[in-house]
Design an enzyme around this catalytic site. Structure first.
Site, PDB file in Angstrom:
ATOM      1  N   HIS A 168       0.639  -1.360  -0.072  1.00  0.00           N
ATOM      2  CA  HIS A 168       0.079  -0.002   0.051  1.00  0.00           C
ATOM      3  C   HIS A 168       0.928   1.211   0.077  1.00  0.00           C
ATOM      4  N   SER A 185       1.966  -0.487  -5.415  1.00  0.00           N
ATOM      5  CA  SER A 185       0.901  -0.713  -4.356  1.00  0.00           C
ATOM      6  C   SER A 185       0.362  -2.268  -4.415  1.00  0.00           C
ATOM      7  N   SER A 232      -5.771   1.591  -2.469  1.00  0.00           N
ATOM      8  CA  SER A 232      -4.983   1.991  -1.270  1.00  0.00           C
ATOM      9  C   SER A 232      -3.938   2.985  -1.387  1.00  0.00           C
ATOM     10  N   ASP A 247       3.021  -7.424   0.343  1.00  0.00           N
ATOM     11  CA  ASP A 247       1.792  -7.424   1.153  1.00  0.00           C
ATOM     12  C   ASP A 247       0.819  -8.268   0.814  1.00  0.00           C
ATOM     13  N   GLU A 270       4.217  -9.284   4.595  1.00  0.00           N
ATOM     14  CA  GLU A 270       3.581  -8.149   5.619  1.00  0.00           C
ATOM     15  C   GLU A 270       2.431  -8.840   6.257  1.00  0.00           C
ATOM     16  N   ASN A 275       4.370 -10.720   9.411  1.00  0.00           N
ATOM     17  CA  ASN A 275       3.038 -10.618  10.235  1.00  0.00           C
ATOM     18  C   ASN A 275       3.209 -11.376  11.437  1.00  0.00           C
ATOM     19  N   LYS A 307       4.028  -7.101  15.338  1.00  0.00           N
ATOM     20  CA  LYS A 307       3.234  -6.781  14.007  1.00  0.00           C
ATOM     21  C   LYS A 307       1.643  -7.263  14.099  1.00  0.00           C
ATOM     22  N   ASP A 315      -0.648  -4.333  14.851  1.00  0.00           N
ATOM     23  CA  ASP A 315      -1.092  -3.573  13.653  1.00  0.00           C
ATOM     24  C   ASP A 315      -2.610  -4.491  13.455  1.00  0.00           C
ATOM     25  N   ASN A 316      -2.576  -5.489  13.331  1.00  0.00           N
ATOM     26  CA  ASN A 316      -3.853  -6.475  13.078  1.00  0.00           C
ATOM     27  C   ASN A 316      -5.001  -5.956  13.979  1.00  0.00           C
ATOM     28  N   CYS A 342      -6.452  -2.015  13.065  1.00  0.00           N
ATOM     29  CA  CYS A 342      -7.862  -2.113  12.503  1.00  0.00           C
ATOM     30  C   CYS A 342      -9.009  -1.546  13.522  1.00  0.00           C
ATOM     31  N   HIS A 367      -7.796  -9.218   3.385  1.00  0.00           N
ATOM     32  CA  HIS A 367      -6.828  -8.712   2.344  1.00  0.00           C
ATOM     33  C   HIS A 367      -7.520  -8.645   1.007  1.00  0.00           C
ATOM     34  N   HIS A 407      -3.915   1.984   8.598  1.00  0.00           N
ATOM     35  CA  HIS A 407      -3.669   2.241   9.834  1.00  0.00           C
ATOM     36  C   HIS A 407      -2.897   3.522  10.131  1.00  0.00           C
ATOM     37  N   SER A 411       5.128  -2.189  12.805  1.00  0.00           N
ATOM     38  CA  SER A 411       5.148  -3.338  11.603  1.00  0.00           C
ATOM     39  C   SER A 411       6.426  -2.922  10.583  1.00  0.00           C
ATOM     40  N   GLN A 424       9.682  -5.002   9.143  1.00  0.00           N
ATOM     41  CA  GLN A 424      10.251  -5.033   7.672  1.00  0.00           C
ATOM     42  C   GLN A 424      11.334  -4.599   7.535  1.00  0.00           C
TER      43      GLN A 424
HETATM   44  P1  NAD Z   1      -6.592 -14.499  11.698  1.00  0.00           P
HETATM   45  O1  NAD Z   1      -6.112 -15.752  11.142  1.00  0.00           O
HETATM   46  O2  NAD Z   1      -5.841 -14.430  13.004  1.00  0.00           O
HETATM   47  O3  NAD Z   1      -8.063 -14.698  11.894  1.00  0.00           O
HETATM   48  C1  NAD Z   1      -9.050 -14.843  10.876  1.00  0.00           C
HETATM   49  C2  NAD Z   1      -9.994 -15.612  11.964  1.00  0.00           C
HETATM   50  O4  NAD Z   1     -11.253 -15.943  11.019  1.00  0.00           O
HETATM   51  C3  NAD Z   1      -9.796 -17.167  12.459  1.00  0.00           C
HETATM   52  O5  NAD Z   1     -10.020 -16.784  13.791  1.00  0.00           O
HETATM   53  C4  NAD Z   1     -10.533 -18.132  11.820  1.00  0.00           C
HETATM   54  O6  NAD Z   1     -10.916 -19.202  12.474  1.00  0.00           O
HETATM   55  C5  NAD Z   1     -11.877 -17.080  11.331  1.00  0.00           C
HETATM   56  N1  NAD Z   1     -12.682 -17.574  10.195  1.00  0.00           N
HETATM   57  C6  NAD Z   1     -12.137 -18.543   9.159  1.00  0.00           C
HETATM   58  N2  NAD Z   1     -12.989 -18.689   8.281  1.00  0.00           N
HETATM   59  C7  NAD Z   1     -14.499 -18.199   8.681  1.00  0.00           C
HETATM   60  C8  NAD Z   1     -15.570 -18.095   8.509  1.00  0.00           C
HETATM   61  N3  NAD Z   1     -16.073 -18.958   7.134  1.00  0.00           N
HETATM   62  N4  NAD Z   1     -16.476 -17.551   9.146  1.00  0.00           N
HETATM   63  C9  NAD Z   1     -15.875 -17.123  10.475  1.00  0.00           C
HETATM   64  N5  NAD Z   1     -15.016 -17.195  10.690  1.00  0.00           N
HETATM   65  C10 NAD Z   1     -13.980 -17.494  10.023  1.00  0.00           C
HETATM   66  O7  NAD Z   1      -6.199 -13.704  10.729  1.00  0.00           O
HETATM   67  P2  NAD Z   1      -5.865 -11.988  11.039  1.00  0.00           P
HETATM   68  O8  NAD Z   1      -4.537 -11.689  11.154  1.00  0.00           O
HETATM   69  O9  NAD Z   1      -6.975 -11.639  11.805  1.00  0.00           O
HETATM   70  O10 NAD Z   1      -6.228 -11.569   9.265  1.00  0.00           O
HETATM   71  C11 NAD Z   1      -7.510 -11.409   8.693  1.00  0.00           C
HETATM   72  C12 NAD Z   1      -7.441 -10.997   7.539  1.00  0.00           C
HETATM   73  O11 NAD Z   1      -7.071  -9.493   7.534  1.00  0.00           O
HETATM   74  C13 NAD Z   1      -6.131 -11.470   6.487  1.00  0.00           C
HETATM   75  O12 NAD Z   1      -6.529 -11.317   5.293  1.00  0.00           O
HETATM   76  C14 NAD Z   1      -5.183 -10.557   6.760  1.00  0.00           C
HETATM   77  O13 NAD Z   1      -4.179 -10.512   5.493  1.00  0.00           O
HETATM   78  C15 NAD Z   1      -5.998  -9.016   6.725  1.00  0.00           C
HETATM   79  N6  NAD Z   1      -5.562  -8.023   7.426  1.00  0.00           N
HETATM   80  C16 NAD Z   1      -5.676  -6.765   7.056  1.00  0.00           C
HETATM   81  C17 NAD Z   1      -5.260  -5.582   7.565  1.00  0.00           C
HETATM   82  C18 NAD Z   1      -5.924  -4.323   7.124  1.00  0.00           C
HETATM   83  O14 NAD Z   1      -5.367  -3.341   7.381  1.00  0.00           O
HETATM   84  N7  NAD Z   1      -7.110  -4.084   6.339  1.00  0.00           N
HETATM   85  C19 NAD Z   1      -4.566  -5.654   8.667  1.00  0.00           C
HETATM   86  C20 NAD Z   1      -4.105  -6.890   9.245  1.00  0.00           C
HETATM   87  C21 NAD Z   1      -4.507  -8.274   8.291  1.00  0.00           C
HETATM   88  N1  RBV Z   2      -1.741  -1.796   6.444  1.00  0.00           N
HETATM   89  N2  RBV Z   2      -0.861  -0.734   6.075  1.00  0.00           N
HETATM   90  C1  RBV Z   2      -1.450   0.457   6.244  1.00  0.00           C
HETATM   91  N3  RBV Z   2      -1.436   2.844   6.561  1.00  0.00           N
HETATM   92  O1  RBV Z   2       0.121   1.786   5.422  1.00  0.00           O
HETATM   93  N4  RBV Z   2      -2.619   0.047   6.806  1.00  0.00           N
HETATM   94  C2  RBV Z   2      -2.702  -1.200   6.902  1.00  0.00           C
HETATM   95  C3  RBV Z   2      -0.883   1.722   6.070  1.00  0.00           C
HETATM   96  C4  RBV Z   2      -1.204  -3.043   6.366  1.00  0.00           C
HETATM   97  C5  RBV Z   2      -1.264  -3.944   7.308  1.00  0.00           C
HETATM   98  O2  RBV Z   2       0.295  -4.186   7.889  1.00  0.00           O
HETATM   99  C6  RBV Z   2      -1.959  -5.263   6.987  1.00  0.00           C
HETATM  100  O3  RBV Z   2      -1.442  -6.359   7.369  1.00  0.00           O
HETATM  101  C7  RBV Z   2      -2.033  -5.426   5.661  1.00  0.00           C
HETATM  102  O4  RBV Z   2      -2.071  -3.871   5.104  1.00  0.00           O
HETATM  103  C8  RBV Z   2      -3.040  -5.692   4.677  1.00  0.00           C
HETATM  104  O5  RBV Z   2      -2.916  -5.667   3.299  1.00  0.00           O
END
Ligand code: NAD
Ligand code: RBV
Length: 477
Positions: free
Chosen positions: A61, A84, A89, A138, A199, A224, A229, A233-234, A238, A344, A400, A408, A412
């Site tokens: 991103h 990206s 993003s 990522d 990531e 990750n 991280k 971050d997660n 979020c 993701h 974030h 995070s 890296q």
């Molecule tokens: P995680 O493995 O810790 O959590 C995922 C959860 O979903 C698990 O507990 C699993 O049991 C549950 N699950 C799986 N299938 C399911 C279903 N059908 N119904 C209900 N629950 C279900 O993973 P995470 O670290 O929480 O990451 C989740 C996603 O978010 C990933 O795709 C990750 O890459 C992404 N992510 C996004 C950001 C962001 O900034 N948007 C940040 C971090 C991670």
């Molecule tokens: N993420 N990056 C940002 N502000 O640059 N925000 C979220 C930023 C990353 C985060 O580390 C996550 O694991 C990943 O985006 C999902 O693509």
């Protein structure tokens, strides 16, 4: 293509508007103050330049926070190219600032899928035709492209299979064009790669699949699963950026609404807490009994998506899985329900299935700056889909905040130094716990925290060293 392009003396770039560079620079300066881990890493390694001359391709991103990461890698000596990892993003002013300082960057907010993959290619290949020594990835798209490229060269039938998605269609097109010119292109690129640092959770799933099948072409470091991280971050990232995304998209009061959070892993824990803090009534869905019980202990109702359809106002997917919310679910939702994803990729919500519903009408409410679409079903009820089902915090807000990304991205940088300085096997490695603790240590002063220090007697009593690591490998935090 609406982005402005240039190939002037300072380097190549492709950004929406280079005129945004000064604004980007001002926000980068604010971010630096909030990113103590990255700034301390610069201080520590500036003289030694452990990345001197190393070609690093980034597919992550293109935000303000990432700009601080990019400039840290540059200060350590790296020769960078960047794109990206998501079509929505990029923060255009961040991309412009990076372009202006002469680092090749190919990203703008609102790319098409075809452009996205073309930009990955541009970031992957240096002007002399060679590829990267190292990748910052990522979600695994850059890594996946190299693996698909090699697969297509070793088994040409692979490229003749019908593409399963718009992404695959674009990738196959690019790979076929390259194959016409050079049948060993990707094998040469893969052979030159020393390693990748990944990531996010979904990218780690992909790497583990490859490693398990014995198909991983180069070493990988799992950023990750550094504690500093995924447990920061997660969760906290979020917790901050989910409500930001929903509010910028819909300007909706969450208080009193019923919100369904699908998945209660690290991201789900942050999302559910954020919605609870907004005084929403939160329902969690889970498949894992441990996470489901954790949700119960945190005071959430655990139910199934189907149970909530008649009452829920907002749905958030964060499972890293596919088709968790189906077209059938959306057909059964309450009128005006809001549906978004913070995992993701774009298949947690079955957007393809939604678009294929017979007689469905799509109305664009807001375009690429903060994508919101209204889908009206033949029975007259509508739902709002945010960021076209892609991560809402980066598509509808700015991802974030600085402080959490400092944790995070410090990981890296350490991972990139490990790859540059060690001879690693084709496996997926974790960052050593001592370095993970170091990343946390670098962020304590900013929180006004003062660490206690173990006495030798205490250290012996619990079986650790006075200087750490303080926990055994399996400790879950
Ligand atoms: P995680 O493995 O810790 O959590 C995922 C959860 O979903 C698990 O507990 C699993 O049991 C549950 N699950 C799986 N299938 C399911 C279903 N059908 N119904 C209900 N629950 C279900 O993973 P995470 O670290 O929480 O990451 C989740 C996603 O978010 C990933 O795709 C990750 O890459 C992404 N992510 C996004 C950001 C962001 O900034 N948007 C940040 C971090 C991670
Ligand atoms: N993420 N990056 C940002 N502000 O640059 N925000 C979220 C930023 C990353 C985060 O580390 C996550 O694991 C990943 O985006 C999902 O693509």
């Amino acid at each position: 293509m609406t982005a402005k392009t240039s190939k002037k003396s300072k380097g190549e770039y492709l950004v929406r508007d280079i005129g945004l560079a000064d604004f980007g620079r001002k926000e980068i300066e604010i971010a630096e103050y909030e990113m103590p881990g990255l700034m301390a890493t610069r201080e520590k390694y500036r003289a030694a330049k452990p990345l001197a001359g190393i070609r690093i391709m980034g597919c992550l991103h293109m935000t303000i926070q990432t700009a601080v990461l990019i400039e840290t890698l540059a200060e350590l000596g790296a020769d960078l190219r960047w794109c990206s990892c998501n079509i929505f993003s990029t923060q255009d002013h961040a991309a412009a600032a990076i372009a202006k300082r002469g680092i090749p960057i190919f990203a703008y907010k609102g790319e098409s899928i075809q452009e996205y993959w073309e930009f990955v290619m541009k970031a992957m290949i240096w002007p002399d035709g060679k590829g990267p020594d190292q990748i910052v990835d990522d979600g695994g798209d850059a890594t996946g492209l190299v693996h698909m490229g090699v697969k297509g060269e070793l088994d040409p039938a692979f490229l003749k299979t019908a593409p399963k998605s718009a992404d695959e269609k674009a990738i196959f097109g690019i790979l076929k064009d390259i194959r016409k010119k050079d049948r060993k292109f990707w094998q040469k690129i893969a052979a030159g790669i020393r390693g990748v640092s990944e990531e996010t959770t979904t990218g780690i799933h992909r790497l583990n699949h490859l490693a398990k099948a014995g198909e991983l072409l180069f070493p990988a470091i799992n950023v990750n699963d550094s504690v500093t991280k995924s447990k920061f971050d997660n969760v906290y990232g979020c917790r901050h950026s989910l409500p930001d995304g929903i509010k910028r998209a819909m300007d909706v009061l969450l208080s009193g609404k019923q919100v369904v959070v699908c998945g209660y892993g690290d991201v789900g824990k942050g999302c559910a807490e954020a919605m609870k803090n907004e005084r929403a009534r939160v329902i969690v869905t889970e498949v894992d009994p441990i996470c489901a019980l954790q949700a119960c202990m945190a005071g959430f109702q655990v139910a199934r998506v189907e149970d909530a359809l008649k009452t829920a106002d907002v749905y958030v997917t964060c499972t890293g899985n596919c088709r968790v919310i189906t077209a059938k679910h959306m057909a059964g939702m309450k009128d005006q329900a809001i549906v978004c994803n913070i995992g993701h990729f774009d298949d947690e919500i079955d957007v393809a299935g939604l678009k294929a519903v017979k007689g469905i009408k799509v109305t664009e409410i807001k375009g690429h700056e903060c994508p919101v679409h209204k889908y009206t079903f033949p029975d007259g009820h509508s739902i709002y889909l945010l960021a076209e089902g892609r991560l809402v915090n980066l598509g509808c807000a700015t991802g974030h905040p600085n402080f959490v990304m400092s944790c995070s991205f410090s990981n890296q940088v350490l991972a990139q130094i490990e790859i540059a300085s060690k001879k690693l096997e084709k496996q997926v490695y974790l960052i050593p716990k001592k370095l993970d603790e170091e990343v946390a240590r670098l962020h304590l002063a900013k929180c006004g925290a003062k660490l206690s220090k173990l006495t030798q007697e205490q250290a012996d009593y619990i079986g650790v060293k006075v200087s750490g690591p303080f926990k055994p490998e399996g400790y879950r935090y």
